[in-house]
Design a protein around this motif. Structure first.
Motif, PDB file in Angstrom:
ATOM      1  N   LEU A 152    -141.298 -88.484 -15.978  1.00 51.94           N
ATOM      2  CA  LEU A 152    -140.443 -87.873 -14.966  1.00 51.94           C
ATOM      3  C   LEU A 152    -138.999 -87.824 -15.459  1.00 51.94           C
ATOM      4  CD1 LEU A 152    -139.886 -86.743 -12.148  1.00 51.94           C
ATOM      5  CD2 LEU A 152    -139.798 -89.105 -11.297  1.00 51.94           C
ATOM      6  N   ALA A 153    -138.536 -88.921 -16.064  1.00 48.54           N
ATOM      7  CA  ALA A 153    -137.182 -88.946 -16.620  1.00 48.54           C
ATOM      8  C   ALA A 153    -137.027 -87.934 -17.751  1.00 48.54           C
ATOM      9  CB  ALA A 153    -136.844 -90.348 -17.111  1.00 48.54           C
ATOM     10  N   ILE A 154    -138.064 -87.779 -18.553  1.00 51.48           N
ATOM     11  CA  ILE A 154    -138.012 -86.792 -19.634  1.00 51.48           C
ATOM     12  C   ILE A 154    -137.824 -85.389 -19.058  1.00 51.48           C
ATOM     13  CG2 ILE A 154    -139.384 -85.656 -21.418  1.00 51.48           C
ATOM     14  CD1 ILE A 154    -140.593 -88.428 -22.035  1.00 51.48           C
ATOM     15  N   GLU A 155    -138.589 -85.085 -18.020  1.00 48.55           N
ATOM     16  CA  GLU A 155    -138.504 -83.746 -17.431  1.00 48.55           C
ATOM     17  C   GLU A 155    -137.165 -83.492 -16.748  1.00 48.55           C
ATOM     18  OE1 GLU A 155    -140.507 -81.278 -17.766  1.00 48.55           O
ATOM     19  OE2 GLU A 155    -142.184 -82.297 -18.708  1.00 48.55           O
ATOM     20  N   GLU A 156    -136.678 -84.473 -15.986  1.00 45.74           N
ATOM     21  CA  GLU A 156    -135.519 -84.222 -15.129  1.00 45.74           C
ATOM     22  C   GLU A 156    -134.182 -84.674 -15.711  1.00 45.74           C
ATOM     23  OE1 GLU A 156    -137.549 -84.028 -10.728  1.00 45.74           O
ATOM     24  OE2 GLU A 156    -136.023 -85.522 -11.133  1.00 45.74           O
ATOM     25  N   VAL A 157    -134.216 -85.608 -16.653  1.00 48.18           N
ATOM     26  CA  VAL A 157    -132.958 -86.141 -17.188  1.00 48.18           C
ATOM     27  C   VAL A 157    -132.734 -85.713 -18.631  1.00 48.18           C
ATOM     28  CG1 VAL A 157    -131.620 -88.224 -17.659  1.00 48.18           C
ATOM     29  CG2 VAL A 157    -133.113 -88.125 -15.637  1.00 48.18           C
ATOM     30  N   PHE A 158    -133.748 -85.876 -19.472  1.00 49.45           N
ATOM     31  CA  PHE A 158    -133.546 -85.637 -20.898  1.00 49.45           C
ATOM     32  C   PHE A 158    -133.665 -84.164 -21.280  1.00 49.45           C
ATOM     33  CE2 PHE A 158    -135.308 -90.143 -21.084  1.00 49.45           C
ATOM     34  CZ  PHE A 158    -134.045 -90.704 -21.107  1.00 49.45           C
ATOM     35  N   LYS A 159    -134.645 -83.461 -20.741  1.00 51.52           N
ATOM     36  CA  LYS A 159    -134.844 -82.061 -21.141  1.00 51.52           C
ATOM     37  C   LYS A 159    -133.639 -81.173 -20.848  1.00 51.52           C
ATOM     38  CE  LYS A 159    -139.845 -81.359 -21.443  1.00 51.52           C
ATOM     39  NZ  LYS A 159    -140.996 -80.598 -20.906  1.00 51.52           N
ATOM     40  N   PRO A 160    -132.962 -81.341 -19.693  1.00 52.94           N
ATOM     41  CA  PRO A 160    -131.810 -80.470 -19.427  1.00 52.94           C
ATOM     42  C   PRO A 160    -130.682 -80.589 -20.449  1.00 52.94           C
ATOM     43  CG  PRO A 160    -132.576 -81.468 -17.388  1.00 52.94           C
ATOM     44  CD  PRO A 160    -133.322 -82.140 -18.508  1.00 52.94           C
ATOM     45  N   TYR A 161    -130.657 -81.680 -21.175  1.00 54.43           N
ATOM     46  CA  TYR A 161    -129.604 -81.881 -22.177  1.00 54.43           C
ATOM     47  C   TYR A 161    -130.110 -81.660 -23.599  1.00 54.43           C
ATOM     48  CZ  TYR A 161    -126.945 -83.853 -18.328  1.00 54.43           C
ATOM     49  OH  TYR A 161    -126.291 -84.022 -17.129  1.00 54.43           O
ATOM     50  N   THR A 162    -131.329 -81.150 -23.712  1.00 56.30           N
ATOM     51  CA  THR A 162    -131.919 -80.931 -25.025  1.00 56.30           C
ATOM     52  C   THR A 162    -132.075 -79.437 -25.268  1.00 56.30           C
ATOM     53  OG1 THR A 162    -133.156 -82.987 -24.789  1.00 56.30           O
ATOM     54  CG2 THR A 162    -133.847 -81.494 -26.544  1.00 56.30           C
TER      55      THR A 162
END
Length: 233
Positions: free
Chosen positions: A135-145
């Motif tokens: 969930l963190a990958i989808e909502e936190v990390f992906k937007p900055y990648t």
């Protein structure tokens, strides 16, 4: 020499290791590996951490933070621990060379208590982390990648599953103070970094909406050790 922690200050896994160091009163030196520059994938770094991930630690027998058996094996040479998920476990173990410092019993040594702890650790890994991390990958990390886009449907599925799992936590925590009984263990503390990250992403209600989970979560995130590292290891 003090324990050397190779990591990135705001990384969830780095802060978990720093949290355990604070709980156990183990001094450490943070050696910054800059994820924004890809330093974890450089040949120099991967000579020591072949998977190219953080954190890893180097402890020294002169610190007396290794067990007696490990001291015999490694004498005065640095001992590297490279698996991010095993580093907190190692640091939480009682150390035979000196009286157990800091918070006691993060990994119990009594046979029955250890079995209950292992059960609680399994609950964290298969129910919380298995949903909180993606969930963190989808909502936190992906937007900055660059070149990665959040899959909203997948994020919603992870969130719904996590919320349901924490409903089961609420039942457990209605009968005891912590996941493994009446004292805090590593099984509890491992929830904090990713749980806190999800709170900043707007999902604090997954904890606050459940009375027993809310009490447990507030106690965990109020611990001095977490307050010392929550903004950076």
């Amino acid at each position: 020499m003090v324990l050397k922690l190779y990591g990135f200050p705001i990384s969830t896994c780095t802060r978990l290791v720093a949290l355990i160091c604070k709980e156990k009163e183990i001094p450490y030196e943070l050696i910054v590996v800059d994820l924004t520059k890809g330093e974890q994938k450089t040949p120099a770094f991967m000579q020591h951490q072949p998977f190219g991930v953080i954190p890893y630690i180097v402890c020294f027998a002169t610190l007396q933070v290794c067990t007696e058996e490990m001291m015999m094996m490694h004498a005065l040479t640095g001992r590297r621990w490279i698996h991010p998920l095993r580093v907190p476990c190692y640091l939480s173990l009682p150390h035979q060379e000196v009286p157990d410092p800091g918070t006691l019993g993060l990994i119990p040594t009594d046979l029955q208590a250890e079995a209950v702890f292992e059960q609680a650790a399994s609950v964290e890994g298969t129910n919380f982390a298995a949903n909180a991390i993606p969930l963190a990958i989808e909502e936190v990390f992906k937007p900055y990648t660059p070149c990665l886009q959040t899959n909203e449907a997948r994020a919603a599925e992870y969130l719904a599953t996590l919320n349901a799992k924490l409903g089961a936590y609420d039942v457990i925590l209605g009968k005891q103070k912590y996941l493994a009984g009446e004292t805090v263990t590593l099984a509890d503390l491992q929830h904090i970094p990713f749980g806190a990250l999800l709170c900043t992403a707007g999902h604090a209600d997954i904890f606050s909406s459940k009375p027993n989970v809310a009490r447990w979560w507030n106690e965990l995130t109020s611990r001095p050790a977490w307050n010392a590292v929550k903004d950076g290891a």
